[in-house]
Design a protein around this motif. Structure first.
Motif, PDB file in Angstrom:
ATOM      1  N   SER A 199      20.461  12.708   1.869  1.00 16.87           N
ATOM      2  CA  SER A 199      19.367  13.613   1.526  1.00 16.87           C
ATOM      3  C   SER A 199      19.216  14.699   2.573  1.00 16.87           C
ATOM      4  O   SER A 199      19.672  14.562   3.699  1.00 16.87           O
ATOM      5  CB  SER A 199      18.070  12.824   1.400  1.00 16.87           C
ATOM      6  N   MET A 200      18.570  15.754   2.163  1.00 20.16           N
ATOM      7  CA  MET A 200      18.336  16.850   3.093  1.00 20.16           C
ATOM      8  C   MET A 200      17.307  16.354   4.105  1.00 20.16           C
ATOM      9  O   MET A 200      16.385  15.631   3.743  1.00 20.16           O
ATOM     10  CB  MET A 200      17.757  18.055   2.339  1.00 20.16           C
ATOM     11  N   PRO A 201      17.463  16.756   5.333  1.00 16.00           N
ATOM     12  CA  PRO A 201      16.508  16.312   6.353  1.00 16.00           C
ATOM     13  C   PRO A 201      15.083  16.630   5.922  1.00 16.00           C
ATOM     14  O   PRO A 201      14.763  17.745   5.551  1.00 16.00           O
ATOM     15  CB  PRO A 201      16.913  17.143   7.565  1.00 16.00           C
ATOM     16  N   GLY A 202      14.287  15.630   5.903  1.00  9.70           N
ATOM     17  CA  GLY A 202      12.892  15.846   5.540  1.00  9.70           C
ATOM     18  C   GLY A 202      12.625  15.898   4.059  1.00  9.70           C
ATOM     19  O   GLY A 202      11.481  15.950   3.628  1.00  9.70           O
ATOM     20  N   LYS A 203      13.683  15.874   3.273  1.00  9.57           N
ATOM     21  CA  LYS A 203      13.496  15.907   1.821  1.00  9.57           C
ATOM     22  C   LYS A 203      13.930  14.568   1.227  1.00  9.57           C
ATOM     23  O   LYS A 203      14.712  13.854   1.814  1.00  9.57           O
ATOM     24  CB  LYS A 203      14.345  17.023   1.217  1.00  9.57           C
ATOM     25  N   PRO A 204      13.379  14.262   0.075  1.00  6.49           N
ATOM     26  CA  PRO A 204      13.744  12.992  -0.546  1.00  6.49           C
ATOM     27  C   PRO A 204      15.032  13.054  -1.356  1.00  6.49           C
ATOM     28  O   PRO A 204      15.508  12.045  -1.846  1.00  6.49           O
ATOM     29  CB  PRO A 204      12.554  12.713  -1.457  1.00  6.49           C
ATOM     30  N   MET A 250      16.354  -0.924  -3.862  1.00  5.13           N
ATOM     31  CA  MET A 250      16.283  -1.519  -2.530  1.00  5.13           C
ATOM     32  C   MET A 250      17.265  -0.910  -1.538  1.00  5.13           C
ATOM     33  O   MET A 250      17.113  -1.088  -0.337  1.00  5.13           O
ATOM     34  CB  MET A 250      16.533  -3.028  -2.594  1.00  5.13           C
ATOM     35  N   GLU A 251      18.241  -0.237  -2.049  1.00  2.25           N
ATOM     36  CA  GLU A 251      19.234   0.323  -1.135  1.00  2.25           C
ATOM     37  C   GLU A 251      18.866   1.706  -0.609  1.00  2.25           C
ATOM     38  O   GLU A 251      19.545   2.255   0.238  1.00  2.25           O
ATOM     39  CB  GLU A 251      20.594   0.399  -1.844  1.00  2.25           C
ATOM     40  N   LEU A 252      17.796   2.238  -1.140  1.00  2.69           N
ATOM     41  CA  LEU A 252      17.391   3.570  -0.698  1.00  2.69           C
ATOM     42  C   LEU A 252      16.796   3.538   0.701  1.00  2.69           C
ATOM     43  O   LEU A 252      16.145   2.575   1.083  1.00  2.69           O
ATOM     44  CB  LEU A 252      16.347   4.131  -1.673  1.00  2.69           C
ATOM     45  N   THR A 253      17.042   4.575   1.426  1.00  2.00           N
ATOM     46  CA  THR A 253      16.461   4.679   2.769  1.00  2.00           C
ATOM     47  C   THR A 253      15.882   6.076   2.873  1.00  2.00           C
ATOM     48  O   THR A 253      15.913   6.834   1.915  1.00  2.00           O
ATOM     49  CB  THR A 253      17.525   4.508   3.873  1.00  2.00           C
ATOM     50  N   GLU A 254      15.406   6.387   4.030  1.00  2.00           N
ATOM     51  CA  GLU A 254      14.794   7.703   4.193  1.00  2.00           C
ATOM     52  C   GLU A 254      15.805   8.820   4.134  1.00  2.00           C
ATOM     53  O   GLU A 254      15.461   9.975   4.015  1.00  2.00           O
ATOM     54  CB  GLU A 254      14.047   7.770   5.528  1.00  2.00           C
ATOM     55  N   PRO A 296       0.792  -1.222   0.000  1.00  2.00           N
ATOM     56  CA  PRO A 296       0.000   0.000   0.000  1.00  2.00           C
ATOM     57  C   PRO A 296       0.822   1.268   0.000  1.00  2.00           C
ATOM     58  O   PRO A 296       0.328   2.307  -0.264  1.00  2.00           O
ATOM     59  CB  PRO A 296      -0.816  -0.121   1.278  1.00  2.00           C
ATOM     60  N   LYS A 297       2.053   1.165   0.309  1.00  2.00           N
ATOM     61  CA  LYS A 297       2.771   2.422   0.332  1.00  2.00           C
ATOM     62  C   LYS A 297       4.264   2.479   0.135  1.00  2.00           C
ATOM     63  O   LYS A 297       4.733   3.461  -0.383  1.00  2.00           O
ATOM     64  CB  LYS A 297       2.508   3.094   1.642  1.00  2.00           C
ATOM     65  N   PRO A 298       5.007   1.489   0.486  1.00  2.00           N
ATOM     66  CA  PRO A 298       6.454   1.596   0.389  1.00  2.00           C
ATOM     67  C   PRO A 298       7.015   2.254  -0.867  1.00  2.00           C
ATOM     68  O   PRO A 298       7.692   3.226  -0.782  1.00  2.00           O
ATOM     69  CB  PRO A 298       6.902   0.155   0.526  1.00  2.00           C
ATOM     70  N   VAL A 299       6.736   1.728  -2.001  1.00  2.00           N
ATOM     71  CA  VAL A 299       7.301   2.274  -3.235  1.00  2.00           C
ATOM     72  C   VAL A 299       7.997   3.625  -3.083  1.00  2.00           C
ATOM     73  O   VAL A 299       7.378   4.648  -3.224  1.00  2.00           O
ATOM     74  CB  VAL A 299       6.193   2.474  -4.260  1.00  2.00           C
ATOM     75  N   PRO A 300       9.241   3.590  -2.806  1.00  2.00           N
ATOM     76  CA  PRO A 300       9.993   4.820  -2.574  1.00  2.00           C
ATOM     77  C   PRO A 300      10.468   5.475  -3.843  1.00  2.00           C
ATOM     78  O   PRO A 300      11.348   6.276  -3.830  1.00  2.00           O
ATOM     79  CB  PRO A 300      11.163   4.337  -1.739  1.00  2.00           C
TER      80      PRO A 300
END
Length: 201
Positions: A175-180, A149-153, A72-76
DNA sequence: CCCTGATTCGC
DNA sequence: GCGAATCAGG
């Protein structure tokens, strides 16, 4: 929070899907990955050590890419349009490096791919400041070239290259805090919307 | 560093 | 049973 049947069910499902403990914890909310792992062990589904036989059935390998992914949502991967690399001024000497990859015939899969998810509105390259573009090109040389798969927040999710080819990866820089995206990509991804200072032309 | 799961042990 | 702290890796 407690382990209600419903939460346990979610835990089991996600664990079976190969989701990591931290991902499951975030999904459930109110618990840490430690709690999830602890529960997983108590439930006895940490290791597939079911009945005698089959000590190593390798349940792994669930690329997820394939069919039914009721996620339902992961797809980053929002996948903004890849950077167009407008051969800026000068420097007509591009890639001295000829791809040494002759493509083994074993890759006879057709162009299936992917994907196209609806692309979010994207400012066209000619509306981006030269500095930002230069920065992006510079950064892409240092891209960590991560896979989906290696991407994180906290890794830049800016896609680079053509998804239909093997020359495709994600920036992956912090990534910038809070930004993708990383700083450079945030610069081209989020235009104030009025910054289109009309350059000559 | 970021992340992973595994284990321990006081509660 | 629970999960934070810790351990052991990648």
């Amino acid at each position: 929070m407690s382990w209600t049947d419903e939460r346990v069910e979610t835990l089991k499902r996600m664990w079976a899907e190969g989701q990591s403990a931290s991902q499951i914890a975030k999904e459930l909310g109110g618990v840490t990955r430690n709690a999830v792992i602890g529960k997983v062990h108590r439930l006895g589904l940490s290791n597939r050590t079911e009945d005698g036989a089959d000590p190593a059935p390798e349940p792994v390998a669930k690329p997820a890419v394939a069919a039914a992914a009721p996620e339902p949502k992961p797809v980053p991967a929002p996948a903004p349009a890849p950077v167009p690399k407008p051969a800026a001024a000068a420097a007509p000497a591009p890639e001295p490096a000829p791809e040494p990859a002759p493509q083994p015939a074993s890759f006879n899969r057709r162009p299936i791919v992917p994907a196209g998810q609806p692309l979010p509105p994207q400012p066209s390259a000619n509306e981006i400041s030269p500095e930002a573009l230069a920065s992006v090109r510079e950064v892409e040389k240092r891209a960590r070239k991560l896979t989906l798969m290696e991407l994180t927040e906290r890794t830049c999710k800016w896609p680079i290259g053509d998804p239909a080819t093997d020359k495709f990866w994600f920036c992956g820089l912090p990534s910038m805090p809070g930004k993708p995206y990383c700083e450079a990509h945030v610069g081209v991804a989020f235009q104030p919307m009025s910054s289109r200072r009309d350059r000559r032309r």
